[in-house]
Scaffold this motif. Sequence first.
Motif, PDB file in Angstrom:
ATOM      1  N   VAL A  28       0.836  -1.206   0.000  1.00 15.69           N
ATOM      2  CA  VAL A  28       0.000   0.000   0.000  1.00 15.69           C
ATOM      3  C   VAL A  28       0.868   1.252   0.000  1.00 15.69           C
ATOM      4  N   LEU A  29       1.895   1.263   0.839  1.00 17.24           N
ATOM      5  CA  LEU A  29       2.763   2.438   0.913  1.00 17.24           C
ATOM      6  C   LEU A  29       3.488   2.685  -0.398  1.00 17.24           C
ATOM      7  N   ALA A  30       3.992   1.612  -1.020  1.00 22.26           N
ATOM      8  CA  ALA A  30       4.716   1.757  -2.284  1.00 22.26           C
ATOM      9  C   ALA A  30       3.815   2.362  -3.354  1.00 22.26           C
ATOM     10  N   ASN A  31       2.573   1.918  -3.406  1.00 19.16           N
ATOM     11  CA  ASN A  31       1.624   2.456  -4.387  1.00 19.16           C
ATOM     12  C   ASN A  31       1.282   3.912  -4.085  1.00 19.16           C
ATOM     13  N   ALA A  32       1.138   4.236  -2.814  1.00 19.91           N
ATOM     14  CA  ALA A  32       0.803   5.616  -2.445  1.00 19.91           C
ATOM     15  C   ALA A  32       1.954   6.566  -2.756  1.00 19.91           C
ATOM     16  N   ILE A  33       3.175   6.089  -2.555  1.00 16.44           N
ATOM     17  CA  ILE A  33       4.343   6.945  -2.794  1.00 16.44           C
ATOM     18  C   ILE A  33       4.534   7.204  -4.285  1.00 16.44           C
ATOM     19  N   THR A  34       4.331   6.166  -5.106  1.00 17.69           N
ATOM     20  CA  THR A  34       4.560   6.322  -6.546  1.00 17.69           C
ATOM     21  C   THR A  34       3.357   6.909  -7.276  1.00 17.69           C
ATOM     22  N   GLY A  35       2.156   6.538  -6.882  1.00 18.74           N
ATOM     23  CA  GLY A  35       0.966   6.956  -7.624  1.00 18.74           C
ATOM     24  C   GLY A  35       0.068   7.922  -6.899  1.00 18.74           C
ATOM     25  N   GLY A  36       0.455   8.311  -5.692  1.00 24.31           N
ATOM     26  CA  GLY A  36      -0.367   9.238  -4.936  1.00 24.31           C
ATOM     27  C   GLY A  36      -1.392   8.530  -4.063  1.00 24.31           C
ATOM     28  N   TYR A 164      -4.559   0.631   6.659  1.00 23.67           N
ATOM     29  CA  TYR A 164      -3.856   0.780   5.382  1.00 23.67           C
ATOM     30  C   TYR A 164      -4.259   2.070   4.665  1.00 23.67           C
ATOM     31  N   GLY A 165      -5.566   2.386   4.711  1.00 23.52           N
ATOM     32  CA  GLY A 165      -6.009   3.625   4.088  1.00 23.52           C
ATOM     33  C   GLY A 165      -5.415   4.835   4.764  1.00 23.52           C
ATOM     34  N   GLY A 166      -5.293   4.775   6.081  1.00 23.84           N
ATOM     35  CA  GLY A 166      -4.660   5.881   6.806  1.00 23.84           C
ATOM     36  C   GLY A 166      -3.210   6.065   6.392  1.00 23.84           C
ATOM     37  N   LEU A 167      -2.487   4.946   6.207  1.00 21.95           N
ATOM     38  CA  LEU A 167      -1.103   5.036   5.749  1.00 21.95           C
ATOM     39  C   LEU A 167      -1.025   5.583   4.327  1.00 21.95           C
ATOM     40  N   ALA A 168      -1.989   5.176   3.479  1.00 23.66           N
ATOM     41  CA  ALA A 168      -2.004   5.668   2.099  1.00 23.66           C
ATOM     42  C   ALA A 168      -2.223   7.179   2.057  1.00 23.66           C
ATOM     43  N   LEU A 169      -3.078   7.682   2.930  1.00 24.49           N
ATOM     44  CA  LEU A 169      -3.357   9.119   2.962  1.00 24.49           C
ATOM     45  C   LEU A 169      -2.183   9.926   3.523  1.00 24.49           C
ATOM     46  N   ALA A 170      -1.371   9.271   4.336  1.00 20.95           N
ATOM     47  CA  ALA A 170      -0.193   9.940   4.907  1.00 20.95           C
ATOM     48  C   ALA A 170       1.049   9.149   4.516  1.00 20.95           C
ATOM     49  N   ALA A 171       1.225   8.934   3.209  1.00 20.71           N
ATOM     50  CA  ALA A 171       2.256   8.020   2.713  1.00 20.71           C
ATOM     51  C   ALA A 171       3.652   8.403   3.186  1.00 20.71           C
ATOM     52  N   GLY A 172       4.005   9.678   3.099  1.00 24.15           N
ATOM     53  CA  GLY A 172       5.339  10.098   3.495  1.00 24.15           C
ATOM     54  C   GLY A 172       5.611   9.829   4.960  1.00 24.15           C
ATOM     55  N   ARG A 173       4.668  10.207   5.796  1.00 26.18           N
ATOM     56  CA  ARG A 173       4.831   9.966   7.232  1.00 26.18           C
ATOM     57  C   ARG A 173       4.805   8.479   7.547  1.00 26.18           C
ATOM     58  N   GLY A 174       3.950   7.727   6.812  1.00 29.40           N
ATOM     59  CA  GLY A 174       3.889   6.288   7.027  1.00 29.40           C
ATOM     60  C   GLY A 174       5.204   5.619   6.694  1.00 29.40           C
ATOM     61  N   ARG A 175       5.828   6.056   5.603  1.00 28.16           N
ATOM     62  CA  ARG A 175       7.129   5.490   5.238  1.00 28.16           C
ATOM     63  C   ARG A 175       8.163   5.826   6.302  1.00 28.16           C
ATOM     64  N   ASP A 176       8.156   7.072   6.786  1.00 32.85           N
ATOM     65  CA  ASP A 176       9.111   7.460   7.824  1.00 32.85           C
ATOM     66  C   ASP A 176       8.937   6.628   9.082  1.00 32.85           C
ATOM     67  N   LEU A 177       7.671   6.311   9.414  1.00 34.27           N
ATOM     68  CA  LEU A 177       7.398   5.511  10.608  1.00 34.27           C
ATOM     69  C   LEU A 177       7.961   4.098  10.461  1.00 34.27           C
ATOM     70  N   LEU A 178       7.731   3.482   9.276  1.00 37.58           N
ATOM     71  CA  LEU A 178       8.162   2.095   9.087  1.00 37.58           C
ATOM     72  C   LEU A 178       9.661   1.975   8.867  1.00 37.58           C
ATOM     73  N   VAL A 179      10.207   2.860   8.023  1.00 37.56           N
ATOM     74  CA  VAL A 179      11.618   2.746   7.654  1.00 37.56           C
ATOM     75  C   VAL A 179      12.522   3.421   8.673  1.00 37.56           C
TER      76      VAL A 179
END
Length: 212
Positions: A28-36, A164-179
Amino acid sequence: MTYAENLWLFFTLLFGIIIVPGMDMVFVLANAITGGRTSGLAATAGIMAGGVLHTLYAALGVSVVLHLVPELFNVLLVAGAAYIAWIGFSLLRSSITIGGVDEGRRLSRWASFRQGAMTSLMNPKAYLFMLAVYPQFLKPQFGPVWSQAAVMALMIAVTQLAVYGGLALAAGRGRDLLVGSPVATVAIGRGAGLLLVAIAIFTVWQGWSAAR
């Protein structure tokens, strides 16, 4: 245990599983980061669709056992609880970290949805997990199995959408949290593991007490 208490226990288990960082979350995060955001939400919808199908086959399996060989239900309950406990112990001993979220190539919303559904449906562990979970919570005393399964399917979909939808809406922050926060992902995994072990023990105790 009342029906409301049974659903609350199911939700607790469900939430503990969904928040553990894994393949679905990273997809989900990868799709949100690349496709919005829309691409991330489409991927979430695909995973939700796969979850609904998992729910249907698991409920059907439990219904068949209850109808044809009701004596096996307690055996299925204990085996399922043992599997849940094993997952819990594995999470307690693990140190879950996400090394990176591969941005990959941009997908259309339909492709994100389709791949999300396939990601969910082609995960063999999901089939085992659903067969382990449902005997713990689909109980004849609470009414028709199909209506209980429908409520649980809705709970799964809504929880996946929220996480997952919450992470998609905040993709940048979600990536920072996981990575960027390995300590947080390890804590989430171990907390979920403890939760699963506790629920496995409790459901076996409840099921065995009710059968006596």
